[in-house]
Write a protein that holds these residues in place. Structure first.
Motif, short mmCIF file in Angstrom:
data_model
loop_
_atom_site.label_atom_id
_atom_site.label_comp_id
_atom_site.label_asym_id
_atom_site.label_seq_id
_atom_site.Cartn_x
_atom_site.Cartn_y
_atom_site.Cartn_z
N GLY A 141 33.53 -15.36 33.13
CA GLY A 141 32.58 -14.12 33.77
C GLY A 141 31.14 -14.23 33.46
O GLY A 141 30.34 -13.13 33.46
N ALA A 142 30.62 -15.40 32.84
CA ALA A 142 29.26 -15.59 32.83
C ALA A 142 28.66 -16.19 33.89
O ALA A 142 29.31 -17.04 34.89
CB ALA A 142 29.02 -16.39 31.37
N LYS A 143 27.27 -16.33 33.99
CA LYS A 143 26.44 -17.22 34.95
C LYS A 143 26.70 -18.67 34.73
O LYS A 143 27.11 -19.11 33.50
CB LYS A 143 25.21 -16.80 35.11
CG LYS A 143 24.35 -17.16 33.75
CD LYS A 143 22.82 -16.60 33.98
CE LYS A 143 22.28 -17.03 32.84
NZ LYS A 143 20.65 -16.86 33.02
N ALA B 152 34.69 -20.55 38.93
CA ALA B 152 35.65 -19.57 39.41
C ALA B 152 35.50 -19.83 41.20
O ALA B 152 36.51 -19.62 41.82
CB ALA B 152 34.99 -18.19 39.31
N LYS B 153 34.05 -19.89 41.59
CA LYS B 153 33.88 -20.19 43.14
C LYS B 153 34.73 -21.50 43.53
O LYS B 153 35.62 -21.62 44.49
CB LYS B 153 32.46 -20.26 43.27
CG LYS B 153 31.98 -20.56 44.60
CD LYS B 153 30.56 -20.73 44.94
CE LYS B 153 30.17 -22.04 44.67
NZ LYS B 153 28.94 -22.54 44.87
N SER C 290 26.08 -8.02 38.89
CA SER C 290 25.95 -7.95 40.64
C SER C 290 26.50 -9.35 41.11
O SER C 290 27.23 -9.36 42.17
CB SER C 290 24.82 -7.69 41.16
OG SER C 290 23.79 -8.62 40.74
N MET C 291 26.30 -10.44 40.41
CA MET C 291 26.49 -11.85 41.11
C MET C 291 28.21 -12.14 41.16
O MET C 291 28.47 -13.07 41.91
CB MET C 291 25.72 -12.76 40.18
CG MET C 291 26.30 -13.17 38.91
SD MET C 291 25.71 -14.41 38.03
CE MET C 291 25.97 -15.85 38.71
N TRP C 292 28.74 -11.19 40.34
CA TRP C 292 30.24 -11.43 40.31
C TRP C 292 30.99 -10.46 41.28
O TRP C 292 32.28 -10.72 41.22
CB TRP C 292 30.83 -11.43 38.64
CG TRP C 292 30.62 -12.62 37.77
CD1 TRP C 292 29.61 -12.82 37.16
CD2 TRP C 292 31.45 -13.59 37.85
NE1 TRP C 292 29.54 -13.99 36.47
CE2 TRP C 292 30.83 -14.47 36.97
CE3 TRP C 292 32.64 -13.96 38.31
CZ2 TRP C 292 31.44 -15.81 36.41
CZ3 TRP C 292 33.32 -15.01 37.79
CH2 TRP C 292 32.50 -15.93 37.24
N LYS C 293 30.56 -9.60 41.87
CA LYS C 293 31.49 -8.77 42.81
C LYS C 293 32.09 -9.49 43.85
O LYS C 293 33.13 -8.97 43.90
CB LYS C 293 30.15 -7.70 43.25
CG LYS C 293 29.70 -6.71 42.27
CD LYS C 293 28.87 -5.51 42.78
CE LYS C 293 28.58 -4.58 41.59
NZ LYS C 293 27.64 -3.81 41.87
N SER D 255 43.20 -11.06 38.91
CA SER D 255 42.92 -9.89 38.25
C SER D 255 41.72 -10.01 37.17
O SER D 255 40.90 -11.04 37.12
CB SER D 255 43.90 -10.15 37.13
OG SER D 255 44.12 -11.14 36.15
N LEU D 256 41.27 -8.99 36.54
CA LEU D 256 40.03 -9.00 35.87
C LEU D 256 40.67 -8.39 34.50
O LEU D 256 41.26 -7.21 34.50
CB LEU D 256 38.93 -7.86 36.37
CG LEU D 256 38.44 -8.18 37.94
CD1 LEU D 256 37.44 -6.98 38.40
CD2 LEU D 256 37.92 -9.55 38.12
#
Length: 154
Positions: free
Chosen positions: A45-47, A54-55, A80-83, A91-92
């Motif tokens: 979940g990081a940039k 993930a993409k 916001s970039m992960w929404k 799952s989160l």
């Protein structure tokens, strides 16, 4: 049989010219891991590398709908970039309600403890990715390193 799980680890800052090569290598390694029976993938979940991983994994869900993406956040936040990606994830997981020193390392240890393998991109022997790879090696995870063949060009 327990689902085979693989986690991702890589640097937050990526050299922009390397991103297309990283994405190409990620596609190949993810496909190889799927062929080896991995079905659950954990992303931190990081940039940077996490976002790219993930993409790229989600692009494989068209061909392999049985694969699952779990995004593991160190504390309860959603940049916001992960929404958009979070909405497509299976799952989160939030490991803490709030930030605390060391929460990113705790997230990395959690992902290693849940995994059978690790896909990683490591450019330097310090920092969170190096720490995570050392944890993975100590835990005898299957190692899937990403190496860019044209590193000398950078």
């Amino acid at each position: 049989m327990k689902t085979k799980t693989c986690c991702f680890s890589g640097h937050r800052e990526l050299y922009p010219k390397k991103i297309p090569l990283l994405e190409k290598e990620l596609h190949k390694i993810i496909a190889d891991c799927i062929e080896k029976g991995y079905r659950r993938f954990l992303c931190g979940g990081a940039k940077g590398f996490d976002f790219l991983a993930a993409k790229t994994l989600l692009a494989h869900q068209n061909t392999y709908p049985e694969i699952q993406l779990e995004i593991v956040f160190p504390y309860h936040y959603l940049p916001s970039m992960w929404k958009e990606i979070a909405a497509k994830a299976n799952s989160l997981t939030y490991l803490s309600e709030t930030y605390y020193p060391g929460c990113f390392y705790a997230r990395n240890r959690y992902m290693v403890s849940q995994s059978h393998g690790i896909i990683y991109y490591l450019e330097k022997e310090t920092g969170g990715t190096a720490y995570t790879v050392r944890c993975a090696k100590n835990s005898s995870l299957a190692l899937f390193p990403i190496t860019l063949s044209s590193e000398s060009e950078w």
